[in-house]
Design a protein around this motif. Structure first.
Motif, PDB file in Angstrom:
ATOM      1  N   ILE A  53       0.844  -1.203   0.000  1.00 24.21           N
ATOM      2  CA  ILE A  53       0.000   0.000   0.000  1.00 24.21           C
ATOM      3  C   ILE A  53       0.874   1.247   0.000  1.00 24.21           C
ATOM      4  CG2 ILE A  53      -1.787   1.241   1.299  1.00 24.21           C
ATOM      5  CD1 ILE A  53      -2.516  -1.585   2.476  1.00 24.21           C
ATOM      6  N   GLY A  54       0.641   2.135  -0.973  1.00 22.19           N
ATOM      7  CA  GLY A  54       1.473   3.342  -1.125  1.00 22.19           C
ATOM      8  C   GLY A  54       2.763   2.998  -1.842  1.00 22.19           C
ATOM      9  N   GLY A 119      -6.424   3.489  -4.979  1.00 21.08           N
ATOM     10  CA  GLY A 119      -7.345   3.690  -3.868  1.00 21.08           C
ATOM     11  C   GLY A 119      -6.593   4.134  -2.640  1.00 21.08           C
ATOM     12  N   SER A 120      -7.330   4.627  -1.643  1.00 24.36           N
ATOM     13  CA  SER A 120      -6.680   5.167  -0.450  1.00 24.36           C
ATOM     14  C   SER A 120      -6.416   4.092   0.595  1.00 24.36           C
ATOM     15  CB  SER A 120      -7.546   6.261   0.178  1.00 24.36           C
ATOM     16  OG  SER A 120      -6.980   6.637   1.412  1.00 24.36           O
ATOM     17  N   ALA A 121      -5.252   4.194   1.197  1.00 26.40           N
ATOM     18  CA  ALA A 121      -4.836   3.299   2.279  1.00 26.40           C
ATOM     19  C   ALA A 121      -5.837   3.285   3.427  1.00 26.40           C
ATOM     20  CB  ALA A 121      -3.485   3.776   2.817  1.00 26.40           C
ATOM     21  N   ASP A 186      -6.818   8.455  11.507  1.00 29.27           N
ATOM     22  CA  ASP A 186      -6.316   7.873  10.246  1.00 29.27           C
ATOM     23  C   ASP A 186      -5.835   6.445  10.479  1.00 29.27           C
ATOM     24  OD1 ASP A 186      -6.785  10.312   9.065  1.00 29.27           O
ATOM     25  OD2 ASP A 186      -4.672  10.817   8.712  1.00 29.27           O
ATOM     26  N   LEU A 187      -5.098   6.251  11.572  1.00 31.86           N
ATOM     27  CA  LEU A 187      -4.576   4.906  11.852  1.00 31.86           C
ATOM     28  C   LEU A 187      -5.727   3.936  12.101  1.00 31.86           C
ATOM     29  CD1 LEU A 187      -1.438   4.991  14.171  1.00 31.86           C
ATOM     30  CD2 LEU A 187      -1.616   4.153  11.832  1.00 31.86           C
ATOM     31  N   CYS A 188      -6.756   4.396  12.822  1.00 31.28           N
ATOM     32  CA  CYS A 188      -7.918   3.529  13.068  1.00 31.28           C
ATOM     33  C   CYS A 188      -8.537   3.109  11.737  1.00 31.28           C
ATOM     34  CB  CYS A 188      -8.964   4.237  13.933  1.00 31.28           C
ATOM     35  SG  CYS A 188      -8.413   4.491  15.628  1.00 31.28           S
ATOM     36  N   HIS A 189      -8.677   4.068  10.815  1.00 34.52           N
ATOM     37  CA  HIS A 189      -9.254   3.733   9.499  1.00 34.52           C
ATOM     38  C   HIS A 189      -8.378   2.712   8.774  1.00 34.52           C
ATOM     39  CE1 HIS A 189     -11.450   7.889   9.388  1.00 34.52           C
ATOM     40  NE2 HIS A 189     -12.011   7.034  10.195  1.00 34.52           N
ATOM     41  N   PHE A 190      -7.070   2.927   8.847  1.00 39.63           N
ATOM     42  CA  PHE A 190      -6.135   2.027   8.151  1.00 39.63           C
ATOM     43  C   PHE A 190      -6.227   0.608   8.723  1.00 39.63           C
ATOM     44  CE2 PHE A 190      -2.074  -0.145   7.948  1.00 39.63           C
ATOM     45  CZ  PHE A 190      -1.826  -0.145   6.582  1.00 39.63           C
ATOM     46  N   TYR A 191      -6.142   0.497  10.062  1.00 40.15           N
ATOM     47  CA  TYR A 191      -6.154  -0.839  10.681  1.00 40.15           C
ATOM     48  C   TYR A 191      -7.507  -1.541  10.464  1.00 40.15           C
ATOM     49  CZ  TYR A 191      -1.798   0.271  13.254  1.00 40.15           C
ATOM     50  OH  TYR A 191      -0.505   0.583  13.600  1.00 40.15           O
ATOM     51  N   ARG A 192      -8.596  -0.753  10.512  1.00 42.59           N
ATOM     52  CA  ARG A 192      -9.933  -1.350  10.324  1.00 42.59           C
ATOM     53  C   ARG A 192     -10.045  -1.962   8.925  1.00 42.59           C
ATOM     54  NH1 ARG A 192     -13.019   3.134  12.609  1.00 42.59           N
ATOM     55  NH2 ARG A 192     -12.612   2.412  14.723  1.00 42.59           N
ATOM     56  N   ALA A 193      -9.553  -1.225   7.931  1.00 40.41           N
ATOM     57  CA  ALA A 193      -9.642  -1.723   6.546  1.00 40.41           C
ATOM     58  C   ALA A 193      -8.818  -3.002   6.395  1.00 40.41           C
ATOM     59  CB  ALA A 193      -9.159  -0.645   5.571  1.00 40.41           C
TER      60      ALA A 193
END
Ligand SMILES: C[S@@+](CC[C@H](N)C(=O)[O-])C[C@H]1O[C@@H](n2cnc3c(N)ncnc32)[C@H](O)[C@@H]1O
Length: 361
Positions: A53-54, A119-121, A186-193
């Motif tokens: 990712i990225g 797509g976004s991380a 942001d980190l919560c969104h990343f880890y959740r995905a």
């Protein structure tokens, strides 16, 4: 809207990112070793599925993915999907040139299938429970969106470097709070995905530019960019209002901040086991060359190239359309190179690479 359109394209990032490779390489052995205990894909899912990712233009991402495929091959010969993600504005043409130089796949194992994902991380990128390995290097320090807060006295949401003081540069602890909140979100969104995408037993290696008790990766780079912009303000080539609004949209976390959501957000705590976490002051190729040859001009040139590869798209997008001078972007980077050459101590640079290795429970 994402906070960057990507790195400087056309092969520029690839040519100026040996430092990022050093930062990610430092932690790759964690994952190479952990691959031994990766559960075999079930019969209906007869492939190993990897997502980076990225990935930017891809040279570094392909290098790390090939190392992981080598580790997987010690287990079996299953087909491999190698997915490379970045923002849709990334230079994917360059990524495909890197994947297929002269039209032939660069990954020589003929049971590997490469694909790019835009797509976004911070959102979902692949179907649920489909990934065995996910990696991200030097990417999720960029904010998901620009925080709704202002920081008139500096260009990066952190305390200015005490080693490089300058009049007119100042930040208060209160001003940093909205940025810290967003970095956490942001980190919560990343880890959740990733929790949704990884199979049970799947591994996630997260590495970012960060900080330790002594240094921040943001020091040096933000000081020289800030000094160059302020020199332009003082020469009436940029307005002070521009400086006050300009923000390099990145967070330089410490390891506690990196794993905080995994320890305190119940849903994430239940989703992942933390196998490793560390911060390392990693070798910086342009510093090593300077130590070896004492060539200050070459150091300033390489440092500028490194800085330019990830800051120019953000800076160019923020600059006003009408400016008193042509080629302002070019001139800012010339100024940066001059400042570096004249004051190497003021802009000393350390790459503090922080990482964690997680297992999906
Ligand atoms: C410094 S480069 C790192 C490239 C490569 N991983 C490496 O280590 O050399 C950061 C990359 O992250 C990407 N990026 C930034 N925000 C992102 C997001 N929200 N989703 C996906 N990629 C993102 C940028 O476009 C850029 O290509």
């Amino acid at each position: 809207m994402p906070t960057t359109t990507g790195m400087k394209g056309g092969g520029y990032y690839d040519a100026n990112s040996r430092e990022q490779r050093s930062a990610s390489q430092s932690f790759l052995p964690w994952l190479e070793t952990a691959i031994a205990e990766l559960p075999e894909p079930p019969p209906h899912q007869q492939s190993w599925n990897l997502l980076d990712i990225g990935s930017s233009e891809g040279a570094n991402a392909i290098f790390t993915t090939e190392r992981l495929i080598t580790a997987l091959r010690k287990k079996n010969d299953l087909p491999v999907w190698a997915f490379f993600d970045d923002l849709p504005t990334n230079d994917f043409n360059q990524m495909f040139l890197n994947l297929f130089p002269a039209g032939k796949p660069v990954i020589t194992d003929n049971n590997v299938y490469a694909a790019a994902i835009g797509g976004s991380a911070f959102g979902r990128l692949v179907p649920p429970a489909s990934l065995h390995l996910a990696t991200t290097f030097n990417a999720i320090g960029f904010f998901e969106t620009r925080p709704v807060a202002s920081l008139p006295g500096f260009i990066l949401p952190m305390m200015p470097n005490p080693q490089a003081p300058r009049e007119g540069v100042q930040v208060t602890e209160e001003e940093l709070i909205p940025f810290q909140k967003q970095a956490h979100q942001d980190l919560c969104h990343f880890y959740r995905a990733r929790a949704a995408e990884l199979v049970p037993g799947g591994k996630l290696l997260v590495q970012i530019f960060g900080r330790n008790e002594i240094h921040s990766t943001g020091h040096g780079i933000s000081d020289v960019l800030s000094d160059a912009l302020l020199d332009f303000v003082e020469a009436d080539m940029l307005s002070r209002a521009f400086y006050e609004e300009f923000l390099f949209p990145a967070s330089y976390r410490n390891t506690a901040e990196l794993i905080e959501p995994l320890e305190n957000v119940p849903e994430l705590k239940a989703a992942f086991r933390i196998d490793q976490v560390d911060a390392r002051d990693v070798p910086v190729p342009f510093n090593e060359a300077f130590t070896a040859n004492g060539d200050r001009a070459a150091w300033a040139r390489s440092y500028t190239g490194f800085l330019r590869a990830f800051t120019e798209p953000v800076l160019a997008a923020a600059l006003p359309d009408k400016l008193p001078q042509e080629n302002t972007v070019e001139k800012i980077y010339q100024r940066i190179e001059r400042l570096l050459q004249d004051h190497p101590d003021r802009y000393e640079f350390h790459f503090i690479s922080i990482a964690t290795l997680l297992t999906r429970l």
